[in-house]
Design a protein around this motif. Structure first.
Motif, short mmCIF file in Angstrom:
data_model
loop_
_atom_site.label_atom_id
_atom_site.label_comp_id
_atom_site.label_asym_id
_atom_site.label_seq_id
_atom_site.Cartn_x
_atom_site.Cartn_y
_atom_site.Cartn_z
N VAL A 28 0.87 -1.17 0.00
CA VAL A 28 0.00 0.00 0.00
C VAL A 28 0.90 1.22 0.00
CG1 VAL A 28 -1.76 1.31 1.25
CG2 VAL A 28 -1.81 -1.19 1.31
N LEU A 29 0.61 2.20 -0.83
CA LEU A 29 1.42 3.41 -0.82
C LEU A 29 0.52 4.63 -0.87
CD1 LEU A 29 1.50 4.69 -3.96
CD2 LEU A 29 2.98 2.73 -4.32
N THR A 30 1.03 5.74 -0.35
CA THR A 30 0.34 7.02 -0.43
C THR A 30 0.73 7.71 -1.73
OG1 THR A 30 0.24 7.31 1.97
CG2 THR A 30 0.04 9.28 0.63
N VAL A 31 -0.26 8.15 -2.49
CA VAL A 31 0.03 8.90 -3.71
C VAL A 31 0.57 10.28 -3.29
CG1 VAL A 31 -0.90 9.81 -5.86
CG2 VAL A 31 -1.85 7.71 -4.87
N PRO A 32 1.75 10.67 -3.78
CA PRO A 32 2.35 11.94 -3.33
C PRO A 32 1.47 13.15 -3.63
CG PRO A 32 3.98 10.58 -4.44
CD PRO A 32 2.65 9.92 -4.67
N ALA A 33 1.60 14.18 -2.82
CA ALA A 33 0.89 15.43 -3.05
C ALA A 33 1.31 16.02 -4.39
CB ALA A 33 1.20 16.41 -1.92
N ARG A 34 0.36 16.70 -5.03
CA ARG A 34 0.55 17.33 -6.34
C ARG A 34 0.82 16.32 -7.45
NH1 ARG A 34 -2.07 21.68 -4.93
NH2 ARG A 34 -1.09 22.80 -3.21
N THR A 35 0.49 15.07 -7.20
CA THR A 35 0.59 14.04 -8.24
C THR A 35 -0.81 13.57 -8.59
OG1 THR A 35 2.75 13.28 -7.44
CG2 THR A 35 1.49 11.75 -8.82
N LEU A 36 -1.15 13.65 -9.87
CA LEU A 36 -2.48 13.24 -10.31
C LEU A 36 -2.53 11.74 -10.54
CD1 LEU A 36 -3.23 16.13 -12.83
CD2 LEU A 36 -4.10 15.88 -10.49
N MET A 37 -3.73 11.21 -10.64
CA MET A 37 -3.91 9.78 -10.88
C MET A 37 -5.29 9.58 -11.51
SD MET A 37 -4.98 8.35 -7.16
CE MET A 37 -6.64 8.77 -6.59
N PRO A 38 -5.45 8.56 -12.34
CA PRO A 38 -6.78 8.23 -12.87
C PRO A 38 -7.50 7.29 -11.91
CG PRO A 38 -5.12 6.93 -13.99
CD PRO A 38 -4.39 7.77 -12.96
N MET A 88 -9.53 13.05 -10.72
CA MET A 88 -8.70 14.25 -10.82
C MET A 88 -9.17 15.29 -9.81
SD MET A 88 -6.47 13.82 -13.36
CE MET A 88 -6.25 12.77 -14.80
N CYS A 89 -10.49 15.48 -9.75
CA CYS A 89 -11.04 16.48 -8.84
C CYS A 89 -10.77 16.13 -7.38
CB CYS A 89 -12.55 16.60 -9.06
SG CYS A 89 -13.01 17.29 -10.68
N VAL A 121 -5.26 17.09 -18.06
CA VAL A 121 -4.11 16.93 -17.15
C VAL A 121 -3.39 18.25 -16.90
CG1 VAL A 121 -1.89 15.81 -16.81
CG2 VAL A 121 -3.84 14.48 -17.60
N PRO A 122 -3.01 19.03 -17.94
CA PRO A 122 -2.35 20.31 -17.65
C PRO A 122 -3.23 21.25 -16.84
CG PRO A 122 -2.06 19.70 -19.96
CD PRO A 122 -3.06 18.75 -19.39
N PHE A 123 -4.54 21.21 -17.07
CA PHE A 123 -5.45 22.05 -16.30
C PHE A 123 -5.37 21.73 -14.81
CE2 PHE A 123 -9.62 22.13 -14.18
CZ PHE A 123 -9.86 23.49 -14.18
N LYS A 145 -15.34 25.80 -16.16
CA LYS A 145 -16.19 26.58 -17.07
C LYS A 145 -15.40 27.68 -17.76
CE LYS A 145 -20.37 29.43 -17.17
NZ LYS A 145 -21.47 30.03 -16.36
N ASP A 146 -14.58 28.42 -16.98
CA ASP A 146 -13.85 29.57 -17.53
C ASP A 146 -12.71 29.15 -18.45
OD1 ASP A 146 -15.54 31.15 -16.06
OD2 ASP A 146 -14.09 31.58 -14.46
N GLN A 147 -11.99 28.07 -18.07
CA GLN A 147 -10.79 27.71 -18.83
C GLN A 147 -11.04 26.62 -19.87
OE1 GLN A 147 -7.10 27.28 -16.57
NE2 GLN A 147 -8.10 28.19 -14.77
#
Length: 431
Positions: free
Chosen positions: A275-285, A326-327, A372-374, A399-401
Motif C-alpha cells: 500500500v502506498l500514499t500517492v504523493p501530493a501534487r501528483t495526479l492519478m486516474p 482528478m477532482c 491533465v495540464p489544467f 467553465k472559464d478555462q
C-alpha cells in the motif's frame, strides 16, 4: 587400476538420490554439505524444496555459494490475511454496489463472507428493465430509477446511467465510510483459502495516516512489519488523514481501449503486497471498480460529471470516474488529506469489447491532453475548507478555462454545481 569409491563419496551419492525423502540436512558437517550441494547442482536436482533444505542449515560456506551463484527462492505471492483481525465498526460502513446485471445471486454469494455483516446499498442501472434477483441473508436497500427521479427531480445534468449509478448510492448513504465494488468483481483468496476481507483492508487504509508530503520507500510505514526509512523527517511521521483508498484487481486491468485493443491478451496476474500514499501534487486516474472513502471528508468530491458524446456503459466507454478522480485528488491536496493505492485486490471478470469501444472512448483519450495540464496548474481558494466548496471552485475554473475548448467541459461544470446542490439537499433531508 581405478580406485574404488570412498565410503564418504558413496554416502553423498546416496543422499543425492534420496533428497526427496530428507527433511533436515543441518546435522551434516559443512564440507560434506557443500559437496552434496555442488553434486545436486550438477545433477540438475536443485528445486525450490531442496534449496530451502540447504538454506535452512545456516552453514556459511553453503550460503556463500548460493549467494555467489545468485540462486534465489521463488517466492509465490501470498495475499496477506493480517487485516482479518482488524476491528471494524459495521455501523459506520455502507457497501455500495452498482448493478448492471439483474441476477446478483452468484456475485453476492461469493462475497457473503465479507459483506454479510454490513448494510448494502444496491443501485440498479436506470435502463435495466428486469427485476433484481438478490439472495436472502443480506441487510440491503435497493434503489431504482423511481428513487432517482424522486431525489434528483428535474435535474438534467446529473445522469446515473451504467456504472455511474453507484454515485446515487454515495449520495443517499448516511454512513462515514463507503466501500464500492462493481458487480463484475469476485473475491481473491488468502493463502489458506479464505476470502480476502477487502472491507477490513480498505478501512485499515482509511483509518491509518497517509504520508503524501514525503515518500517512504518502504511504502506504507504504518503496516505491520514496516516503518519509516532512514532520513524521513520526524516532523512528518504523524502523517495526515487518509480520505480515499483505491484498491486494485487481477485479470482484466484498467487499460484504455487503444492499449487493450492492441494487446488483447494482456492481463494482470501479478499481486503486489503493498500500500502506498500517492504523493501530493501528483495526479492519478481513479477507477471506481474497487474503492473506499471517508464520506465525511470527501463525499461531495466523488460525482458523475464528465460524460462523453455517445457514451456507453462499459469501462472503456466512460470517463466519469477518471474526471472525478482528478477532482478529488486536487481537493485532497488542497485540504491536506491523503490518498492510498494498492491493497486490497479483487478479481475482475471480462466485460465489454475494446475494439468496439474505441470510437466511444477516443474522444476521452483526446480530452485527457487538455485535462491533465489544467489540473496540474489548478490552485483552489485558500478560504475553501470543505470538499463541497472546493468542487464549486473547480467547476468555475472548468467553465472559464476548459469550457472554451469543448462543450463537454461546460456541461461537466454545470453537473458539478448541481451535484453540490443535491448533496446539500439530500444531507439536510436525511438529518
Amino acid at each position: 587400476m581405478r580406485n574404488p569409491p570412498s565410503l564418504l563419496s558413496l554416502s553423498v551419492d546416496s543422499a543425492l538420490h534420496n533428497l526427496s525423502r530428507i527433511s533436515d540436512l543441518s546435522p551434516l558437517p559443512e564440507h560434506i554439505l557443500l559437496d552434496l550441494f555442488l553434486k545436486t547442482l550438477k545433477a540438475g536436482k536443485l528445486n525450490e524444496r531442496v534449496l530451502k533444505l540447504f538454506i535452512a542449515t545456516g552453514k556459511d560456506e553453503v550460503l556463500a555459494v548460493i549467494q555467489a551463484l545468485n540462486i534465489r527462492e521463488i517466492i509465490a505471492p501470498v495475499i496477506p490475511s493480517s487485516t482479518t483481525n482488524f476491528t471494524v465498526n459495521h455501523d459506520k460502513i455502507d457497501i455500495v454496489i452498482a448493478a448492471l446485471h439483474p441476477d446478483l445471486t452468484s456475485f453476492l454469494n461469493d462475497w457473503r463472507p465479507v459483506f454479510s455483516p454490513y448494510h448494502l446499498i444496491i443501485v440498479k442501472d436506470l435502463d435495466m428493465k428486469e427485476e433484481l434477483i438478490i439472495p436472502d441473508g443480506f441487510n440491503v436497500d435497493v434503489f431504482t430509477k423511481s428513487d432517482m427521479d424522486r431525489v434528483v427531480g428535474s435535474s438534467s445534468s446529473i445522469l446515473f446511467s451504467g456504472y455511474s449509478c453507484r454515485y446515487f448510492g454515495f449520495l443517499v448513504s448516511q454512513k462515514k465510510y463507503i466501500v464500492s465494488v462493481d458487480d463484475d468483481c469476485t473475491p481473491v483468496k488468502n493463502d489458506d483459502g479464505s476470502v480476502v476481507d477487502i472491507v477490513a483492508q480498505h478501512i485499515a487504509n482509511l483509518t491509518s495516516p497517509a504520508t503524501p508530503f514525503f515518500f517512504n520507500t518502504l511504502y506504507d510505514p504504518y503496516r505491520k512489519g514496516a516503518d519509516f526509512v532512514r532520513g524521513y523527517p520526524f516532523s512528518l511521521r504523524s502523517g495526515v488523514l487518509c480520505a480515499l483508498s483505491c484498491g486494485l484487481w487481477l485479470n482484466l486491468a484498467d487499460y484504455d481501449a487503444p492499449t487493450q485493443a492492441l494487446k488483447p491478451e494482456l492481463r494482470n496476474s501479478r499481486f503486489v503486497d503493498a500500500v502506498l500514499t500517492v504523493p501530493a501534487r501528483t495526479l492519478m486516474p481513479l477507477s471506481g471498480i474497487n474503492i473506499a472513502f471517508d464520506r465525511e471528508l470527501v463525499g461531495p468530491a466523488l460525482f458523475p460529471a464528465l460524460r462523453l458524446a455517445g457514451e456507453g456503459k462499459f469501462r472503456w466507454e466512460t470517463m466519469e470516474d477518471i474526471w472525478s478522480g482528478m477532482c478529488v485528488k486536487v481537493i485532497c491536496d488542497h485540504l491536506g488529506f491523503g490518498v492510498k493505492s494498492g491493497l486490497p485486490y479483487v478479481e475482475r471478470a471480462e466485460r465489454g469489447n475494446a475494439v468496439d469501444s474505441l470510437r466511444k472512448e477516443w474522444e476521452g483519450v483526446k480530452l485527457m491532453e487538455e485535462v491533465v495540464p489544467f489540473f496540474q496548474a489548478l490552485r483552489l481558494n485558500p478560504e475553501s475548507v470543505k470538499a463541497e466548496d472546493c468542487v464549486i471552485d473547480i467547476a468555475k475554473e472548468v467553465k472559464d478555462q476548459l469550457g472554451k475548448v469543448d462543450p463537454v467541459f461546460g456541461r461537466a461544470a454545470a453537473a458539478m454545481v448541481d451535484w453540490v446542490r443535491l448533496w446539500k439537499a439530500v444531507g439536510s433531508s436525511s438529518s
